[in-house]
Design a protein around this motif. Structure first.
Motif, PDB file in Angstrom:
ATOM      1  N   SER A 121       0.854  -1.184   0.000  1.00  0.00           N
ATOM      2  CA  SER A 121       0.000   0.000   0.000  1.00  0.00           C
ATOM      3  C   SER A 121       0.898   1.245   0.000  1.00  0.00           C
ATOM      4  O   SER A 121       1.967   1.251   0.615  1.00  0.00           O
ATOM      5  CB  SER A 121      -0.910   0.012   1.227  1.00  0.00           C
ATOM      6  N   PHE A 122       0.479   2.295  -0.700  1.00  0.00           N
ATOM      7  CA  PHE A 122       1.275   3.506  -0.828  1.00  0.00           C
ATOM      8  C   PHE A 122       0.528   4.693  -0.243  1.00  0.00           C
ATOM      9  O   PHE A 122      -0.634   4.942  -0.576  1.00  0.00           O
ATOM     10  CB  PHE A 122       1.608   3.780  -2.293  1.00  0.00           C
ATOM     11  N   ARG A 123       1.213   5.411   0.641  1.00  0.00           N
ATOM     12  CA  ARG A 123       0.703   6.662   1.212  1.00  0.00           C
ATOM     13  C   ARG A 123       1.911   7.569   1.456  1.00  0.00           C
ATOM     14  O   ARG A 123       3.045   7.140   1.323  1.00  0.00           O
ATOM     15  CB  ARG A 123      -0.058   6.400   2.524  1.00  0.00           C
ATOM     16  N   ASP A 124       1.666   8.816   1.772  1.00  0.00           N
ATOM     17  CA  ASP A 124       2.743   9.781   2.028  1.00  0.00           C
ATOM     18  C   ASP A 124       3.569  10.009   0.755  1.00  0.00           C
ATOM     19  O   ASP A 124       3.128  10.717  -0.122  1.00  0.00           O
ATOM     20  CB  ASP A 124       3.619   9.345   3.208  1.00  0.00           C
ATOM     21  N   SER A 125       4.762   9.423   0.655  1.00  0.00           N
ATOM     22  CA  SER A 125       5.597   9.682  -0.521  1.00  0.00           C
ATOM     23  C   SER A 125       6.280   8.408  -0.998  1.00  0.00           C
ATOM     24  O   SER A 125       6.435   7.438  -0.245  1.00  0.00           O
ATOM     25  CB  SER A 125       6.656  10.746  -0.214  1.00  0.00           C
ATOM     26  N   VAL A 126       6.695   8.424  -2.267  1.00  0.00           N
ATOM     27  CA  VAL A 126       7.384   7.286  -2.871  1.00  0.00           C
ATOM     28  C   VAL A 126       8.340   7.829  -3.921  1.00  0.00           C
ATOM     29  O   VAL A 126       8.068   8.851  -4.561  1.00  0.00           O
ATOM     30  CB  VAL A 126       6.365   6.298  -3.490  1.00  0.00           C
ATOM     31  N   SER A 127       9.487   7.181  -4.089  1.00  0.00           N
ATOM     32  CA  SER A 127      10.482   7.659  -5.054  1.00  0.00           C
ATOM     33  C   SER A 127      10.232   7.060  -6.437  1.00  0.00           C
ATOM     34  O   SER A 127       9.596   6.004  -6.582  1.00  0.00           O
ATOM     35  CB  SER A 127      11.889   7.291  -4.587  1.00  0.00           C
ATOM     36  N   ALA A 128      10.779   7.732  -7.451  1.00  0.00           N
ATOM     37  CA  ALA A 128      10.689   7.220  -8.814  1.00  0.00           C
ATOM     38  C   ALA A 128      11.381   5.867  -8.928  1.00  0.00           C
ATOM     39  O   ALA A 128      10.931   4.990  -9.674  1.00  0.00           O
ATOM     40  CB  ALA A 128      11.301   8.221  -9.788  1.00  0.00           C
ATOM     41  N   LYS A 129      12.477   5.672  -8.167  1.00  0.00           N
ATOM     42  CA  LYS A 129      13.177   4.387  -8.226  1.00  0.00           C
ATOM     43  C   LYS A 129      12.295   3.255  -7.710  1.00  0.00           C
ATOM     44  O   LYS A 129      12.259   2.165  -8.293  1.00  0.00           O
ATOM     45  CB  LYS A 129      14.471   4.435  -7.424  1.00  0.00           C
ATOM     46  N   LYS A 193      10.106  10.455 -17.467  1.00  0.00           N
ATOM     47  CA  LYS A 193      10.387  11.884 -17.288  1.00  0.00           C
ATOM     48  C   LYS A 193      11.177  12.182 -16.008  1.00  0.00           C
ATOM     49  O   LYS A 193      11.561  13.330 -15.794  1.00  0.00           O
ATOM     50  CB  LYS A 193       9.068  12.663 -17.233  1.00  0.00           C
ATOM     51  N   TYR A 194      11.406  11.168 -15.167  1.00  0.00           N
ATOM     52  CA  TYR A 194      11.945  11.462 -13.831  1.00  0.00           C
ATOM     53  C   TYR A 194      13.174  10.623 -13.508  1.00  0.00           C
ATOM     54  O   TYR A 194      13.243   9.437 -13.849  1.00  0.00           O
ATOM     55  CB  TYR A 194      10.862  11.203 -12.771  1.00  0.00           C
ATOM     56  N   LYS A 195      14.123  11.256 -12.804  1.00  0.00           N
ATOM     57  CA  LYS A 195      15.293  10.542 -12.292  1.00  0.00           C
ATOM     58  C   LYS A 195      14.903   9.752 -11.041  1.00  0.00           C
ATOM     59  O   LYS A 195      13.876  10.007 -10.420  1.00  0.00           O
ATOM     60  CB  LYS A 195      16.406  11.538 -11.954  1.00  0.00           C
ATOM     61  N   ASP A 196      15.755   8.813 -10.667  1.00  0.00           N
ATOM     62  CA  ASP A 196      15.433   7.891  -9.574  1.00  0.00           C
ATOM     63  C   ASP A 196      15.155   8.585  -8.252  1.00  0.00           C
ATOM     64  O   ASP A 196      14.353   8.106  -7.440  1.00  0.00           O
ATOM     65  CB  ASP A 196      16.568   6.879  -9.373  1.00  0.00           C
ATOM     66  N   ASP A 197      15.813   9.715  -7.988  1.00  0.00           N
ATOM     67  CA  ASP A 197      15.682  10.347  -6.677  1.00  0.00           C
ATOM     68  C   ASP A 197      14.475  11.276  -6.558  1.00  0.00           C
ATOM     69  O   ASP A 197      14.230  11.867  -5.500  1.00  0.00           O
ATOM     70  CB  ASP A 197      16.960  11.102  -6.307  1.00  0.00           C
ATOM     71  N   VAL A 198      13.704  11.430  -7.618  1.00  0.00           N
ATOM     72  CA  VAL A 198      12.514  12.282  -7.562  1.00  0.00           C
ATOM     73  C   VAL A 198      11.458  11.633  -6.664  1.00  0.00           C
ATOM     74  O   VAL A 198      11.254  10.421  -6.702  1.00  0.00           O
ATOM     75  CB  VAL A 198      11.945  12.510  -8.978  1.00  0.00           C
ATOM     76  N   LYS A 199      10.801  12.451  -5.851  1.00  0.00           N
ATOM     77  CA  LYS A 199       9.774  11.964  -4.925  1.00  0.00           C
ATOM     78  C   LYS A 199       8.376  12.404  -5.388  1.00  0.00           C
ATOM     79  O   LYS A 199       8.201  13.501  -5.914  1.00  0.00           O
ATOM     80  CB  LYS A 199      10.026  12.517  -3.512  1.00  0.00           C
ATOM     81  N   PHE A 200       7.407  11.537  -5.127  1.00  0.00           N
ATOM     82  CA  PHE A 200       6.012  11.833  -5.411  1.00  0.00           C
ATOM     83  C   PHE A 200       5.249  11.838  -4.088  1.00  0.00           C
ATOM     84  O   PHE A 200       5.294  10.844  -3.343  1.00  0.00           O
ATOM     85  CB  PHE A 200       5.421  10.805  -6.371  1.00  0.00           C
TER      86      PHE A 200
END
Length: 215
Positions: A121-129, A193-200
């Motif tokens: 399950s995903f909440r808060d934030s997750v990285s592109a990697k 469109k995003y590098k690994d360290d980008v956060k969502f």
């Protein structure tokens, strides 16, 4: 009203089989053979899941009750908040082959849907990697479902789609300063469109995290 539905032609991601009744019936083995791909190795963080989606909106119908029965044996399912049918994949059940019943919201036409989902399950934030690692496993599962020639015809999974509840009204913020818009309860992330360290940063817990394929 009960109506028998054959599940032999379920597609890999979503097959619409319109039915006007609110109660659906399957043999266990028909669903088992669609979901047994979950037992294969190489995609432990994703799964194939069974839903009933609103024919008009594509959103998950509310499952009001679901159960299996065979003669004197009866087992009711506990339905999670994302409305997935949590069918166990079990060889003993395959041998017994009970009937599986699903009841959905009255007066709403629902279509059966087989979908690839993230297990976590995903909440808060997750990285592109983290999301990119998931897409590798989603690719592997789709290849297993499609067979040896699938890789020649199936586009690669290039991103993911977050599916949120109706209570969520804003999009996904990106650490780059962008905001990905919410459209009919969904936000799509094109990971090219995003590098690994980008956060969502998510506006709420995602009900589903599904693959996004370039058309």
């Amino acid at each position: 009203m009960k109506k028998w539905i054959s599940a032999t032609t379920l597609s890999l991601l979503c097959l619409a089989l319109p039915v006007k009744a609110e109660q659906y019936r399957f043999t266990y083995t028909k669903l088992y053979y669609q979901l047994k791909v979950n037992q294969k190795e190489g995609h432990d963080d994703v799964r194939m899941a069974l839903f009933f989606n609103d024919a008009k909106t594509g959103k998950a119908c509310q499952i009001t009750k679901a159960w299996m029965e065979k003669e004197e044996h009866y087992e009711e399912f506990t339905i999670p908040s994302n409305q997935e049918l949590p069918l166990p994949i079990d060889n003993n059940l395959k041998s017994a082959n009970p009937l599986v019943y699903i009841q959905t919201e009255e007066g709403k036409q629902c279509d059966i849907s087989m979908e690839v989902l993230a297990n976590k399950s995903f909440r808060d934030s997750v990285s592109a990697k983290e999301l990119r690692d998931l897409t590798v496993q989603m690719d592997a599962m789709l290849a297993d479902i499609g067979g040896m020639f699938a890789k020649y015809f199936m586009p690669d999974v290039e991103g993911i789609t977050f599916v949120f509840s109706d209570a969520v009204t804003s999009g996904v913020a990106v650490s780059t300063g962008d905001v990905l818009p919410l459209n009919n309860g969904k936000v799509t992330v094109d990971l090219r469109k995003y590098k690994d360290d980008v956060k969502f940063i998510l506006p709420g817990e995602a009900l589903k995290v599904t693959p996004w394929l370039v058309k």
